[in-house]
Design an enzyme around this catalytic site. Structure first.
Site, PDB file in Angstrom:
ATOM      1  N   ASP A  61      40.489  40.284  36.009  1.00  0.00           N
ATOM      2  CA  ASP A  61      41.520  41.008  36.610  1.00  0.00           C
ATOM      3  C   ASP A  61      41.573  40.664  38.016  1.00  0.00           C
ATOM      4  O   ASP A  61      42.420  41.217  38.332  1.00  0.00           O
ATOM      5  CB  ASP A  61      41.561  41.840  35.643  1.00  0.00           C
ATOM      6  CG  ASP A  61      41.340  41.266  34.385  1.00  0.00           C
ATOM      7  OD1 ASP A  61      42.573  42.238  33.458  1.00  0.00           O
ATOM      8  OD2 ASP A  61      40.603  41.261  34.356  1.00  0.00           O
ATOM      9  N   ARG A  86      49.114  43.725  27.166  1.00  0.00           N
ATOM     10  CA  ARG A  86      48.474  43.249  28.538  1.00  0.00           C
ATOM     11  C   ARG A  86      46.755  42.071  28.560  1.00  0.00           C
ATOM     12  O   ARG A  86      48.345  41.137  28.523  1.00  0.00           O
ATOM     13  CB  ARG A  86      46.572  43.918  27.106  1.00  0.00           C
ATOM     14  CG  ARG A  86      46.266  43.284  25.637  1.00  0.00           C
ATOM     15  CD  ARG A  86      45.526  43.047  25.029  1.00  0.00           C
ATOM     16  NE  ARG A  86      44.674  42.755  26.084  1.00  0.00           N
ATOM     17  CZ  ARG A  86      44.129  40.989  26.404  1.00  0.00           C
ATOM     18  NH1 ARG A  86      45.384  40.424  25.747  1.00  0.00           N
ATOM     19  NH2 ARG A  86      43.138  40.692  26.899  1.00  0.00           N
TER      20      ARG A  86
HETATM   21  O1  MRU Z   1      42.501  45.908  29.007  1.00  0.00           O
HETATM   22  P1  MRU Z   1      42.672  44.486  28.874  1.00  0.00           P
HETATM   23  O2  MRU Z   1      42.420  43.884  27.601  1.00  0.00           O
HETATM   24  O3  MRU Z   1      44.463  43.989  29.704  1.00  0.00           O
HETATM   25  O4  MRU Z   1      41.820  42.700  29.547  1.00  0.00           O
HETATM   26  C1  MRU Z   1      41.901  42.295  30.477  1.00  0.00           C
HETATM   27  C2  MRU Z   1      41.454  41.503  29.987  1.00  0.00           C
HETATM   28  O5  MRU Z   1      42.191  40.547  29.292  1.00  0.00           O
HETATM   29  C3  MRU Z   1      40.499  40.475  29.896  1.00  0.00           C
HETATM   30  O6  MRU Z   1      39.823  41.623  31.158  1.00  0.00           O
HETATM   31  C4  MRU Z   1      40.084  39.746  30.637  1.00  0.00           C
HETATM   32  O7  MRU Z   1      39.343  38.787  30.399  1.00  0.00           O
HETATM   33  C5  MRU Z   1      40.673  38.941  32.214  1.00  0.00           C
HETATM   34  S1  MRU Z   1      41.529  37.777  32.125  1.00  0.00           S
HETATM   35  C6  MRU Z   1      42.972  37.735  31.332  1.00  0.00           C
END
Ligand code: MRU
Length: 405
Positions: free
Chosen positions: A281, A86
């Site tokens: 993201d 993830r």
């Molecule tokens: O749902 P996830 O755990 O894949 O979420 C993404 C993230 O890890 C966060 O939103 C993070 O702060 C973004 S940077 C990788």
């Protein structure tokens, strides 16, 4: 090993020391995560069998450190959607290695390209919000298409996936170097007290291939001997803060405290937070930042309390097409079960899943939200720090920016 000199209260002296530190950091091998004294990336090609990809199964952390083998692109899709891997950067790398696995599975001759093109479509759908997945899969697909015969296509897929992973690790390191002065400046204002940094979700090395985004400047500061303390939002419903960020910071020896998602506002009012650093993201070229659900509320609280709110963003997380993040960024909706149940250890230390919401009540589970650019103090990238607006982002990335308006 970099040796921190005795503190001398002289700006020119500090600048020379900072330059020496940066050059030491740059020369250091690109690695961050050490578990039980051994360096790990979050994803890598198996040393004994190059047809197998190893991942750290993040659904088992923090209770168990499990390395899982992934052998087919469909298994990789499952690992991505079940969040064994993830985080924006890591799902990008996983998508890239998924394409390599698809190239190994593809039939020869005419069947080859339709097979990998179909795999690319399916991989990209595994999770919709983080743009890194689409970016990485497209990149590997293009390399495959441009290579010659089947064997060359497979080799091109592996090379492209390895490059994406290496580039990811290198980018995280640079973000650490570029974000470090922000923490150092806050430290100089705090005279002897730690810099209190609030972070949401997990944007450390577990969310990337190595190093990470939001936590990379924290690690750089900690290694340099700057006193830091991290407020870790637990990050319901999946608790990436409590379960992953806290684990990472413990392994690295960084002082931290886990808080409920609702505590940050109070801490900010009490002046117990010096800055917020989050990952992203997907960030629009206008500076809107999509990140784990709850980030927007932290940005509002930071704004109201005059606390800087930084987003640490890999260039691979920029969306060069979308301008209005709130309206246009696709927000993933995940299973109700993530809200209904919570997992932990029972008194005997056995993992258990318990219900916290009864079947009678409906639940909602949007996994991300978008913080509008006006609430973002600055964006830390691998090329430097820019403002959260089109002009500043375009001048930082003139080679990637497309004038869409
Ligand atoms: O749902 P996830 O755990 O894949 O979420 C993404 C993230 O890890 C966060 O939103 C993070 O702060 C973004 S940077 C990788």
């Amino acid at each position: 090993m970099y040796k921190k000199p005795d503190n001398k209260n002289n700006k020119a002296y500090e600048l020379i020391e900072f330059k020496k530190y940066v050059s030491w950091l740059k020369r250091k091998k690109t690695k961050e995560m050490e578990v039980n004294g051994r360096h790990y990336r979050t994803i890598w090609v198996d040393g004994d069998n190059p047809n197998v990809i190893n991942i750290i199964d993040q659904t088992k952390l923090p209770y168990r450190f499990d390395v899982k083998q992934v052998r087919t692109y469909n298994e990789m899709i499952r690992s991505i959607s079940d969040m064994e891997v993830r985080g924006a950067g890591l799902i990008g790398a996983a998508g890239a290695y998924g394409m390599y696995l698809a190239s190994l599975e593809a039939p020869g001759d005419e069947g080859f390209l339709p097979f990998v093109n179909n795999a690319a479509q399916k991989l990209k759908k595994a999770r919709p919000t983080a743009i890194n997945l689409e970016w990485a899969v497209d990149k590997v697909e293009k390399e495959i298409e441009q290579a010659g015969n089947t064997a060359e296509k497979v080799a091109a897929a592996l090379k492209a996936a390895n490059n994406i992973a290496d580039e990811d690790a290198e980018t995280g390191k640079k973000i650490g170097i570029n974000g470090l002065p922000l923490i150092e400046r806050a430290s100089a204002d705090n005279i002897g007290k730690p810099v209190n940094i609030l972070t949401h979700c997990n944007a450390g090395w577990l969310a990337f291939v190595d190093h990470g985004s939001a936590l990379s400047p924290v690690y750089a500061a900690h290694k340099k001997g700057v006193k830091v303390h991290v407020w870790v939002d637990e990050t319901r419903p999946r608790n990436q803060g409590a379960m992953l960020t806290a684990w990472e910071l413990s392994k690295a020896g960084v002082p931290h405290t886990v808080i409920t998602d609702n505590e940050g506002g109070l801490l900010m009012q009490k002046k117990m937070v010096d800055m917020v650093i989050v990952g992203s993201d997907r960030t629009t070229y206008t500076g809107d930042v999509a990140n784990k659900i709850g980030t927007y509320l932290k940005a509002l609280a930071a704004y109201d309390n005059n606390i800087p709110f930084y987003a640490a963003v890999y260039s691979s997380s920029f969306d060069w097409i979308i301008s209005d993040g709130v309206r246009e960024i696709p927000i993933e909706q995940r299973s109700d079960d993530e809200v209904r149940f919570i997992t932990g250890l029972d008194e005997s230390g056995k993992p258990v899943k318990v219900a916290v919401v009864t079947e009678e009540s409906p639940v909602s589970n949007y996994a991300f939200d978008v913080t509008p650019a006006r609430l973002v103090t600055a964006i830390i990238t691998e090329r430097g720090i820019c403002d959260a607006n089109k002009k500043s982002i375009a001048s930082m990335f003139p080679d990637k920016f497309r004038n869409n308006d």
